[in-house]
Design a protein around this motif. Structure first.
Motif: not given
Length: 203
Positions: A78-83, A85-92, A104-109
């Motif tokens: 699943n995506p992970f969400i904090k503050a 901000v959502t980071v969803a996976p892509v298929t590779v 993203d990592l900065t905005a999530m703290g």
């Protein structure tokens, strides 16, 4: 950075030893290169490698924290969400991969407020962060999470094409230790972990 490391056995053992020697050779070559430089220049290169290593360690630590806090969501694909901000996976290549940006990592703290470093000062190459479930085809709680923080271009000697800067690279490797790795001429398709503690595809 490799978040879960393992060892290869059997016929791979001799190849692994060769990679250990190649890695040690790179560090030794770097130390020799630094020793042959004018002392001030050698100190500058060692310091540049140390600064680069501390940035990579900060990005590694932030990514580790994100993984630890969201491991159940990641194991489930699943995506992970904090503050907000959502980071969803892509298929590779049929596998789910998460690629959070530094923003993203900065905005999530996970990185300090005001963090602005997104590329290496050594070669101006952007950093790349990605992680995925392993082994391929694993189900939920049976999945581990492996990932890497990458500098996306070679570190060249004073900008010389095809000539890597052993003095700087050696400083980075010895500062970070076993979590660091490089792509070697003997195996450019892979990133080899320091001391051959892990192996990962070179994107």
């Amino acid at each position: 950075n490799n978040f879960k490391r393992g060892s290869r056995l059997g016929s791979a053992r001799q190849k692994g030893n060769a990679l250990v020697f190649a890695m040690l050779g790179l560090v030794i070559t770097g130390l020799i290169a630094a020793a042959n430089l004018e002392p001030t220049r050698a100190a500058q290169k060692a310091q540049a490698g140390f600064v680069e290593a501390t940035i990579l360690q900060s990005l590694r630590n932030a990514t580790n924290e994100a993984i630890y806090e969201n491991v159940a969501a990641l194991q489930a694909g699943n995506p992970f969400i904090k503050a907000g901000v959502t980071v969803a996976p892509v298929t590779v290549a049929g596998q789910l991969v998460w690629r959070p940006s530094i923003a993203d990592l900065t905005a999530m703290g996970y990185l300090s407020t005001g963090w602005t470093t997104t590329s290496s000062a050594i070669n101006e190459a952007p950093y790349s962060i990605e992680f995925a479930r392993t082994p391929a085809g694993c189900v939920a709680a049976a999945c581990a999470i492996q990932g890497r923080v990458l500098i996306t271009a070679p570190i060249l000697a004073d900008g010389q094409a095809g000539t890597t800067d052993g003095a700087i690279i050696g400083s980075i490797l010895t500062t970070i230790g076993s979590d660091s790795g490089v792509s070697l001429l003997t195996g450019p398709a892979n990133i080899t972990g320091y001391g051959n503690t892990w192996l990962a595809p070179n994107p």
